[in-house]
Design a protein around this motif. Structure first.
Motif, mmCIF file in Angstrom:
data_model
loop_
_atom_site.group_PDB
_atom_site.id
_atom_site.type_symbol
_atom_site.label_atom_id
_atom_site.label_comp_id
_atom_site.label_asym_id
_atom_site.label_seq_id
_atom_site.Cartn_x
_atom_site.Cartn_y
_atom_site.Cartn_z
ATOM 1 N N GLU A 164 22.190 -52.897 80.877
ATOM 2 C CA GLU A 164 22.414 -51.269 80.772
ATOM 3 C C GLU A 164 22.685 -50.940 83.060
ATOM 4 N N LYS A 224 25.471 -50.708 85.375
ATOM 5 C CA LYS A 224 25.222 -49.633 86.317
ATOM 6 C C LYS A 224 25.245 -49.608 88.052
ATOM 7 N N SER A 233 27.564 -47.875 79.336
ATOM 8 C CA SER A 233 28.393 -46.985 80.298
ATOM 9 C C SER A 233 29.119 -47.673 81.067
ATOM 10 N N ASP A 265 34.238 -47.321 81.941
ATOM 11 C CA ASP A 265 34.608 -47.660 83.945
ATOM 12 C C ASP A 265 35.625 -48.402 83.795
#
Length: 716
Positions: free
Chosen positions: A303, A307, A321, A325
């Motif tokens: 994670e 990020k 996430s 993206d």
């Protein structure tokens, strides 16, 4: 007291580096930079907070990473955990850098392909962290739509001075995407060199045509092409995820998969690399090292890496996430159309001949067919089996005979009463110099003896066998090739001698001339001139070498710009031996003349003025005073300086390695850089490289003895 203290300190230091204890931090080595480095630092900080385990992180330059890891880890002085690409693991296994993970490790959370890439001989050697491949970065201010093909991208109308595409075209890793699109491989499944044949030739011709049409820059390195893209002088840029951190905030961009090649109808297929966290032999003894590796490959670290580092993490279930993206999705799509890089040790060996052939062919120095044929021959020579084991009996007989001879001489001296009495008289003096003898012995003579002994062995690290003088025989017979063939010892020796003579001659000429100029009593601002002229010597040589390398760039270098302003057509400095050698010599002359200038200034202060005045009164001209009075008087001082300069220049690795890099095709290599290639880029043939070092030592030893003898005869 001192004679006991030094060995104790040595043993404690050696023991501390060789065995990890629970009280020491876990060592982690990596070559990340930018956003990836920041993400790793955050992940490590989170691990330390949750586990209470202290971690010592060391970031190393990518170019030196593998060599430092290979030198440190097998001896227990390296990290516990390291991060690297899977294609190096075959070489690491052979050299004892990496150990297999416990069979109890659950690998079901990782993609099957990533696990297979890290599994050799049925053993898992690392936990997958990230999947990496090249993609196409688009400058959205110049290109609104992703191109359908390379040809369409090349023909896109752009402002003047803007390249449609930039990438490191001289690097075989980047060229592999084109090579695969044409249907060839750098390494065949059977381990033979695959960068040959009509498909490979077509791939080089295609790229060379783009260069000749000015569609992509020539000889551009990584920093140059990245700067072109950031400054808006390039519409598209082929690179990996490691570049994103350095592009953010400097240029408007987006990443897309590599386009199709219309010439073949196939997409560009880059290499797919699996980065993994692995354990060294030292880390295998530390349970906390495995704990760190599992955390780095786990979902919490993933994670953070998504990020902060924007990595395509190697997990079956991507973090939430990652789904939103588009940058990571571009790499995920590209990974489906990429070629997994072979992980055998032959893959690592194939880079040097592939890179040299590519550079040589793209420069136009030779045809692609000739360059690839030479690369195939070079690769086959590098991977040939080591010499067979030899009997150590002859060596033992020689050593035993020398020991007996020495013992006999000592016995004769003792019998004549010439042994113990001189020792007893000199005993106080021996005690005074004992610590220096021990220090010099440990730091100088032991490494020399170990290196010389290594020259008698061959084979991979960890399983070397005694071969006697076979390494020397192979070197001195040019490995069965013609004695003056490319890369042979004799040809490299000739280049080294020419290199030394030219450099030392120019050092002496320029340094002596400037010394004479600065010693003139009527010259003003002498201290200022001295400081300015010593600056080249004061700057670290590798900084100067890299700066000169950039100045010789064909398109963006200062030297090329000056020559172009004088009407000289820009040319590749690295395409011909003469120009590449001249670039090396220019750089080394810049580095070396201040030393001779300083020595000359010191020597001139010892020339009596009354002698010069007497010569002038006798009617001697300036040239006669210089030739018949000054030079003979400073010659005894300059002699040792010339000898030192010759030894330094003979072994000047930095300039050759960083400026020309041996280009074209290794013709500008000198003996010491050739020894480095055999040790660190050609299947780690340490014994063969050690034999090179022994020969270099012998050449310098007898060369210096000859120079000293010549000076003695002149004095007589």
């Amino acid at each position: 007291m001192l004679r006991w203290l030094l060995p104790l300190v040595f043993l404690l230091t050696w023991g501390r580096d060789s065995f990890a204890s629970d009280g020491e931090p876990v060592r982690l080595w990596h070559a990340y930079r930018g956003g990836e480095q920041a993400a790793l630092d955050q992940a490590v900080a989170a691990f330390q907070k949750s586990s209470g385990v202290e971690v010592e992180v060391l970031q190393l330059p990518h170019d030196a990473y593998a060599s430092k890891l290979g030198a440190a880890a097998p001896g227990g002085a390296g990290p516990d955990v390291f991060i690297d690409a899977h294609e190096r693991f075959g070489d690491y296994i052979r050299r004892g850098v990496v150990t297999p993970l416990p069979e109890s490790i659950d690998s079901s959370a990782f993609p099957r392909g990533a696990v297979e890439a890290l599994t050799l001989d049925g053993k898992l050697y690392g936990l997958p962290l990230a999947l990496k491949a090249l993609v196409l970065y688009l400058n959205t201010d110049l290109l609104k739509q992703a191109p359908e093909s390379v040809e369409a991208l090349i023909d896109t109308p752009l402002p003047s001075g803007v390249f449609p595409l930039v990438y490191e075209a001289n690097d075989a890793y980047y060229h592999a995407a084109f090579l695969h699109a044409f249907g060839a491989r750098q390494l065949n499944p059977d381990g033979s060199f695959g960068f040959s044949g009509p498909e490979a030739v077509r791939s080089i011709e295609f790229v060379r045509d783009l260069m000749q049409r000015g569609k992509i820059p020539e000889e551009a390195g990584g920093s140059v092409v990245k700067q072109l893209f950031i400054s808006g002088k390039a519409a598209a840029y082929i690179s990996g995820p490691w570049s994103a951190g350095e592009l953010d905030g400097k240029v408007n961009y987006r990443a897309v998969p590599l386009p199709q090649l219309a010439a073949t109808g196939k997409p560009l297929e880059p290499y797919l690399t699996v980065e993994a966290a692995a354990l060294t032999p030292r880390g295998a003894q530390n349970t906390r090292a495995l704990q760190l590796a599992r955390y780095l490959a786990g979902p919490e670290s993933a994670e953070i890496r998504v990020k902060v580092g924007r990595q395509l993490v190697a997990l079956r279930k991507l973090p939430p996430s990652a789904a939103g993206d588009p940058f990571i999705q571009a790499f995920a799509n590209q990974a489906e159309h990429a070629v997994p890089m072979p992980s055998g040790d032959r893959m690592r060996t194939s880079w040097e001949p592939a890179n040299r052939a590519l550079k040589k062919a793209l420069s136009g120095a030779v045809s692609p067919e000739a360059a690839l044929e030479e690369a195939t021959r070079r690769f086959d020579d590098m991977v040939r089996p080591p010499p067979p084991p030899a009997s150590p009996t002859p060596l033992l007989l020689v050593v035993g005979g020398l020991c007996l001879l020495g013992a006999f001489r000592l016995w004769r001296q003792a019998e004549r009463g010439e042994l113990w009495s001189p020792i007893k008289r000199s005993l106080p003096a021996y005690l005074w110099v004992a610590h220096a003898v021990i220090a010099v012995g440990v730091l100088v003579f032991v490494p020399i003896f170990v290196g010389a002994a290594a020259s008698l062995y061959a084979g991979p690290q960890g399983s070397m066998h005694y071969v006697g003088l076979a390494n020397f025989w192979e070197i001195l017979t040019a490995r069965g090739a013609p004695l003056l063939s490319s890369g042979s010892f004799y040809l490299v020796l000739l280049v080294t001698i020419l290199w030394t003579l030219l450099n030392v001659g120019l050092h002496l000429l320029i340094g002596f001339s400037l010394g004479l100029l600065l010693s003139r009593p009527t010259l003003r601002l002498k201290p200022l001139y001295r400081v300015i002229l010593i600056l080249p010597w004061a700057v670290p040589s590798y900084v100067t070498a890299l700066a000169w390398r950039g100045m010789f760039d064909r398109q963006f270098g200062a030297v090329s710009a000056i020559l172009e302003s004088l009407g000289v057509e820009p040319f590749s400095w690295w395409a011909q031996f003469s120009t590449a050698f001249a670039a090396n010599v220019s750089t080394n002359v810049w580095l070396g003349f201040p030393f001779m200038m300083v020595v000359t200034l010191g020597a001139l202060t010892a020339v009596p003025k009354d002698v010069l005045e007497a010569a002038e009164v006798d009617g001697a001209t300036r040239w006669q005073r210089l030739r018949l009075v000054t030079i003979p008087m400073v010659k005894p001082v300059l002699g040792p300086a010339v000898l030192l300069g010759s030894i330094w220049t003979f072994n000047m690795f930095n300039v050759v390695f960083l400026v020309s890099g041996g280009e074209p095709d290794g013709t500008t290599e000198i003996l010491v850089s050739e020894a480095y290639r055999w040790a660190f880029t050609r299947q780690a043939q340490y014994g063969y490289a050690a034999a090179y070092s022994v020969l270099i030592f012998l050449l310098l030893f007898f060369g210096s003895r000859l120079m000293n003898r010549s000076r003695t005869l002149e004095a007589v």
